[in-house]
Structure formats: structure tokens, C-alpha cells
Design a protein around this motif. Sequence first.
Motif, short mmCIF file in Angstrom:
data_model
loop_
_atom_site.label_atom_id
_atom_site.label_comp_id
_atom_site.label_asym_id
_atom_site.label_seq_id
_atom_site.Cartn_x
_atom_site.Cartn_y
_atom_site.Cartn_z
N GLN A 1 -8.18 0.39 -0.68
CA GLN A 1 -8.28 -0.89 -0.20
C GLN A 1 -9.76 -1.09 0.58
O GLN A 1 -10.41 -2.23 0.60
CB GLN A 1 -7.30 -1.32 0.89
CG GLN A 1 -7.16 -2.68 1.35
CD GLN A 1 -5.67 -2.84 2.05
OE1 GLN A 1 -4.73 -2.04 2.44
NE2 GLN A 1 -5.68 -4.22 2.32
N THR B 1 0.78 -1.22 0.05
CA THR B 1 0.00 0.15 -0.08
C THR B 1 0.65 1.20 0.07
O THR B 1 0.50 2.26 -0.68
CB THR B 1 -0.99 -0.01 1.15
OG1 THR B 1 -1.71 -1.12 1.10
CG2 THR B 1 -1.83 1.18 1.11
N ASP C 1 -5.93 -1.10 -4.77
CA ASP C 1 -5.31 -1.77 -3.69
C ASP C 1 -6.35 -2.84 -3.14
O ASP C 1 -7.72 -2.57 -2.70
CB ASP C 1 -5.09 -0.83 -2.48
CG ASP C 1 -4.35 -1.11 -1.49
OD1 ASP C 1 -3.97 -2.46 -1.57
OD2 ASP C 1 -3.93 -0.48 -0.59
MG LIG Z 1 -2.19 -2.63 2.19
#
Ligand SMILES: [Mg+2]
Lengths: 214, 390
Positions: free
Chosen positions: B88, B47, B166
Motif C-alpha cells: 500500500q 490488507t 494493495d
Molecule cells: Mg489496507
Amino acid sequence: MTVSSYLQRRWDVVLQLTLEHLIAVGIAVGFATVVGVLLAVAVYRNDRAVTVLLVVVNTLFTVPALAYFGALIVLVGLGWTSAITVLAIYALLPIVRNTVTGLREVDPAIVRAATGMGMSRFGRLTRVELPLAYPVILSGLRVATVLIVGIAAIGAYVAGPGLGELIFSGLGALGTARAIPEITIGTVAIVLVALVLDGLLALLGRFSTPRGLR
Amino acid sequence: MSEPMIRLDKLTKRYPGHDGAAVDAIDLAMPKGEIVILVGPSGCGKTTTLEMINRLIEPTSGRIFLEGEDVTHVDPDQLRRRMGYVIQQIGLFPHQTIAQNIATVPRMLGWDAKRTNARVDELLHMVGLDPSRYRDRYPKEMSGGQRQRVGVARAMAADPPVMLMDEPFGATDPITRERLQNEFLRIQEDIGKTIVFVTHDIDEAIKMGDRIAILDVGSRVAQYDTPEAILSHPASAFVEQFLGAGILLKRLNLSRVEDVEVATGEWPTIDRGSTGEQARAQLRKSGRSHLLLLDDQRRPARWIGAADLERSDAGTGDLSGLGTEVQACVDLRATLNGALQEMLLNANGVAVVVDREGAYAGTLDLDTIIAAIRRMRAASPDGDVPLDPA
Ligand SMILES: [Mg+2]
Ligand SMILES: Nc1ncnc2c1ncn2[C@@H]1O[C@H](COP(=O)(O)OP(=O)(O)OP(=O)(O)O)[C@@H](O)[C@H]1O
């Protein structure tokens, strides 16, 4: 003299005082909202600044109303200005506290998504953070409004506007026929104003909150 | 190689008060129009690496190039509008409708309402959501998989050349995830964007990636190559361990029937017009137990055994009534894994291979697959024989 006969004779005065009461509360809440939200927006990202602001606002809140009125008579004299200033000071705490809480409770992932799409800081605040904090801010506003409807009664001490005048006039004339009706009507009217405003703000919340947040 | 879409040059992130770098001088070039996967164990810095590309995280040192332009210090808001980002946690705006969510970037770019609405509907279509049904819903009125699709649509709204994703299909059940993956691959065939895709699931990486960067702690690139190359030549013990135990089966998923030798003379074939006598002669000559009857378009029709031919009247009758129907054929483009499945289902233990038109192309048996597996094993780090003859 009974309450009803008093009302029959002097309903115009009662109505006038009720309107004054509403206007005073409205101005004070409006003023406190602008100042409170701006202050909260200025500090909410910074833990230390939040703590300082809350300590200050809390302290202002704990000072008794009569102390403020005393000080303000010296500073600005008798009248509406003094009364409304004091009301605004009390309204500040619930509004600041709720705005800070609301802004800080926004899911960081949502703000990050906004940033990631190239939204500016101002855009994020106005399009994402404040709308998401709105229900919490509005409930702070409700608390503040109900709170200062009661406090506003004391404003009559400094020749302020509102239903306090009726109560103080009744208290000053204890033993006479108009005392009891004046105190009763003043008190009941204040309670009614508080209930009505609370209900109106609850309705406003229901209609102005987007379906996605309900 | 031509100018890559994105190039990271010694890109580094250190968090104050933390030992070591979260991302330690990563060098990586992402070619235009490809899906590049960043895969690695949790906390390895995926990330952080991704968010340095759009500067949500400011690098401590190193540089980022977008189409050759150094964007390490340009205005981050402008930069971000050139890159779609799927966070994410999806991060849809709960107070806005699906249409408003998707319209976020077009609105910032000042598109008029007509163009924006048309684009919103187009995108909803693209991700498989009926616009008239979902346009005015709020995120909380959607399922997790639907929200994920909206997140992807929102990132694609202004048609940015680059997409950063992500774990975009992270929080869904395996079936939904599989479907989202397939849909996304289909969309990518049309849009051909440069996509940086983070996952910690090696199977997803192999399936989605044109290229995979396997990252170790500190975003150190353990290997950066095509899925095929990584599976056949894992660069280190770390990579091998990360690929896991099922590596050979994974490899079978990547190899296609056309990559291995399809036997053409292994089994005798016969045309529909032939006589039983001819068939018997064919079968005897080949020494096999069955022959394959082809129809007029040379498509495999039936397996006919010696016993079937005995029962028929010699020299007369129609061969197409004999034996058993050829059940399933595998295309030359089928994976070896798929061929293996067919083989196990087929009584003869062979899979019949057909070309694009469905005409007979040969047969594939277990021995061929085992030989392929052997070559793959030989191609692992100790040996050095590439699987594909090409
Ligand atoms: Mg991550
Ligand atoms: N804001 C931060 N402050 C300090 N350390 C951080 C911060 N963000 C991430 N880290 C550390 O940097 C490292 C890399 O984090 P990162 O989020 O990039 O990992 P990841 O590969 O995306 O993991 P996951 O698969 O769990 O999402 C981790 O060790 C993490 O603890």
C-alpha cells in the motif's frame, strides 16, 4: 624552554605518541563498533531487550574512568590492553544507542516490502535495514571517536599509549622548564586529533552515504 | 470451473486481544489470468486478507491453495518469490537506484547481470519510464506517480504468475490515477497475470476488475461476481449502499452500444448517387425531419433536412453539399455513457452508430437509453429482469 624549541628537539616523540593515540582510539572504536552493532542487531526488535541493553550500556558509561583503570590494573595489569578496554567500554554507548535508533527508525513499510518480495531475515538486515540505518550509526561512531580521544589521555595512568603520557609527564615535572611545553603540546595535540578524526569521519559519511539517503 | 490460481478456504485471522476476527473464514477462488478486486470500507480486512495470501500475515486457521497446491505451511520466502507484491505504501528502497530496486527479486533468484539489466530496461519501458533517463535515479528523485510505476515494475520483475496489489494507485491525483489504471489494463492484456487488487474505490473496482469481491467487516464476502452482475443484481442492501448513488451511470459505463437494440430503420438513408427528387420522396415516405446521406463506403456523411432539399434544384445537383456534416459517430463498442454524451451534443438528439469499418450500423436515441436504464432498474434486487438480452 618554549613550545617550539621543545617541538624541535623532541618532535619524533610527539609524533610517536600521536600515532599511538590514534591507534589506541582506532582499535577501541573498531572493537566497540563490532560489539555494539552486534548487540544492537540482537535486540532491536524486542522492546524489553532494548531497554535492558541501554540501561547496562548507560551504567557502564557513568562509571568514572579511574575506577575502571583501577579495576583493570588488578585484572590485567598495566599497559595497552587495559587502556583500550576502557576506551571501548565508553565508545559502546553512542554506538549501541545510535544503531538501535537507526534500525528502529527504518520505515516499517520498506521492511515489509522487502519481506513481501521473499527477502530472508538476514537479507533484510544486510541489504535494507543496516544500509538505511548507516548514516545514524556512523554519526554514533563519530561521537564515540571524539569522546574517547579525550578519555584516552587518562590511559597514561595505566601505562597506556598516547599523548596522555606527555601531559602526565609535564604535570609530574611542574616547575621545571619542560613542564609547560609538554602539557601544552599534549593538550593541543589531543584537540587536533579529535578535530581531524571528526572531520575525516564527516567526509567518510558524505562520500559513503548513497545519494538517495542524503 | 478449472483449477483456480488461488483458492482461500475458510481463511481466518484473529489478532490476540481483539474481539472478533479481522478476517472471518473467507472462501474465495481467483481464476487464472483475471483481475480480482477486493473492495470494501476501511478496516474491513482487505490488507489482512491480501497479506495472508503471501503469508506476510500468518492465518489463524484455514488454508491457502496456489494452483491446487496447499501453500499454507510452505517456506514463506519461497512462496513470496512466486508472487509479486505491491504494498500500500509502495515501499521503494531509498538507498538504491530505481534499477537496483527493480532488480531485487532477480538478484535473489541469482540471475546474471546481463539478464537482470535487460529485464530492468524492459520493465521500465513497460511502465512508461525511459530507462536511460530513470535507471540510475533514486526514489526521492521521482514523482509519486513515477514511484508507483516503479513499485509495480519491481513486483513484476521475475515475472511471477500472481501479483498482489494493495491500493497500488492509491496516493495519486485523479488524473495520474486514471492514467496508471489505463496503462496497467493495457499491460495486463499482454501479460495476463492473476492479480488480486485491493481498493476502497468502487469506481476503480468496476473499471479494473474482471471480478469483484465486495467485503464487509471481517472480510465477509457480501458479493463476488463480475462488475456487470454486481451492478445489475446487487446482492444486498449493503452492496447497494456501497455501490452508491450513481449506480445507473456506472452501469451505463459498463453497457456497450452493441448490447442494446440499435435502430436501423428509424431514420431514412440515401446514397451519394441519388437525386434530390429521390431524396425528397424518401423523406416524405418516412415522415421524418431529416435523412442521412451515406458516402461511397456507406459511412454516414451528412444530415439533410426537408428545408435543405427545398432550396436545391430539384432532380439535379450534388446532395453532398447539403445539410450538416455528421459530427461524431459512436462505435458499436462504445459505452452507453459515451453514446449519451454524443447524443446530447448532436442537434437531432440521436447518435449515429457505426461498425468497426466505420460503415453505418444504425442510430441510437435517448428513448433507447432510457429504456435501457429502465431495464437496469427493473433488474435491481426488487425486480429480476436481466439487462442484457443475451
Ligand atoms: Mg489496507
Ligand atoms: N497488527 C494488528 N493488530 C491488531 N489488529 C489489527 C492489526 N492489523 C490490522 N488489525 C485490525 O484488523 C482489521 C482489518 O485491518 P486491515 O488492515 O486488513 O483493513 P483494510 O481493509 O486493509 O483497511 P484500509 O482500507 O484502511 O487499508 C482492522 O479492524 C484493524 O484494526
